[in-house]
Design a protein around this motif. Structure first.
Motif, short mmCIF file in Angstrom:
data_model
loop_
_atom_site.label_atom_id
_atom_site.label_comp_id
_atom_site.label_asym_id
_atom_site.label_seq_id
_atom_site.Cartn_x
_atom_site.Cartn_y
_atom_site.Cartn_z
N LYS A 168 0.85 -1.19 0.00
CA LYS A 168 0.00 0.00 0.00
C LYS A 168 0.88 1.23 0.00
O LYS A 168 1.74 1.40 0.86
N GLU A 169 0.64 2.07 -0.98
CA GLU A 169 1.30 3.37 -1.06
C GLU A 169 0.21 4.43 -0.90
O GLU A 169 -0.96 4.10 -0.74
N ASN A 170 0.59 5.67 -0.99
CA ASN A 170 -0.36 6.75 -0.76
C ASN A 170 -1.56 6.68 -1.70
O ASN A 170 -2.69 6.75 -1.27
N ASN A 171 -1.34 6.53 -2.98
CA ASN A 171 -2.43 6.53 -3.95
C ASN A 171 -2.34 5.36 -4.91
O ASN A 171 -2.73 5.46 -6.07
N TYR B 2 0.67 -5.55 -6.21
CA TYR B 2 1.13 -6.88 -5.85
C TYR B 2 2.27 -7.21 -6.79
O TYR B 2 2.09 -7.24 -8.01
N VAL B 3 3.45 -7.43 -6.24
CA VAL B 3 4.65 -7.73 -7.02
C VAL B 3 5.17 -9.08 -6.58
O VAL B 3 5.26 -9.37 -5.39
N GLN B 4 5.52 -9.90 -7.56
CA GLN B 4 6.10 -11.21 -7.27
C GLN B 4 7.31 -11.40 -8.17
O GLN B 4 7.22 -11.20 -9.38
N ASN B 5 8.44 -11.77 -7.55
CA ASN B 5 9.69 -11.97 -8.29
C ASN B 5 10.04 -10.78 -9.17
O ASN B 5 10.48 -10.93 -10.31
N GLY B 6 9.82 -9.59 -8.64
CA GLY B 6 10.16 -8.37 -9.35
C GLY B 6 9.19 -7.95 -10.43
O GLY B 6 9.39 -6.94 -11.10
N ILE C 99 -3.81 -1.11 -8.48
CA ILE C 99 -4.93 -0.18 -8.54
C ILE C 99 -4.35 1.19 -8.23
O ILE C 99 -3.50 1.33 -7.35
N THR C 100 -4.77 2.19 -8.99
CA THR C 100 -4.29 3.55 -8.75
C THR C 100 -5.47 4.46 -8.46
O THR C 100 -6.55 4.30 -9.03
N GLU D 255 -11.33 -3.75 -2.19
CA GLU D 255 -11.60 -3.79 -0.75
C GLU D 255 -10.51 -3.07 0.03
O GLU D 255 -10.80 -2.31 0.97
N GLN D 256 -9.28 -3.29 -0.33
CA GLN D 256 -8.17 -2.64 0.38
C GLN D 256 -8.15 -1.14 0.13
O GLN D 256 -7.82 -0.36 1.01
N THR D 257 -8.53 -0.74 -1.08
CA THR D 257 -8.61 0.69 -1.38
C THR D 257 -9.69 1.36 -0.54
O THR D 257 -9.46 2.41 0.06
N VAL D 258 -10.85 0.74 -0.46
CA VAL D 258 -11.94 1.28 0.35
C VAL D 258 -11.51 1.39 1.81
O VAL D 258 -11.74 2.40 2.46
#
Length: 91
Positions: A5-8, A12-16, A22-23, A56-59
């Motif tokens: 989670k970043e500000n905006n 999800y990153v896997q192996n780079g 979502i932005t 859901e995480q954004t909300v």
């Protein structure tokens, strides 16, 4: 699955490799309103509910921050139609 989670943005990153994102950039003078403008899920994760989890995480994040949203992303628009319990974050 660990989301970052970043500000905006939530990713999800896997192996780079970024596999989901979502932005929701802020706009307006005070920055308390965001535009959910982009949802991406790589083909390898499609059909696993990842886009819904991103929403859901954004909300949850917006509620915690006391921010409101508009949705211009077609997926986000449809998601809010199916989840009236989350419409409190909409402006």
């Amino acid at each position: 699955m660990a989301f970052v989670k970043e500000n905006n943005r939530i990713t999800y990153v896997q192996n780079g490799e970024m596999l989901a994102e979502i932005t929701f950039p802020a706009f307006g003078e005070d920055g308390n309103v965001v535009n959910i403008d982009h949802t991406f899920v790589n083909d390898v994760l499609r059909g696993q509910g990842v886009a819904g989890t991103l929403m859901e995480q954004t909300v949850e994040l917006l509620r915690q921050d006391g921010r409101k949203a508009v949705a211009t992303c077609s997926y986000a628009k449809k998601w809010f139609e199916k989840h009236p319990e989350a419409k409190d974050v909409l402006r």
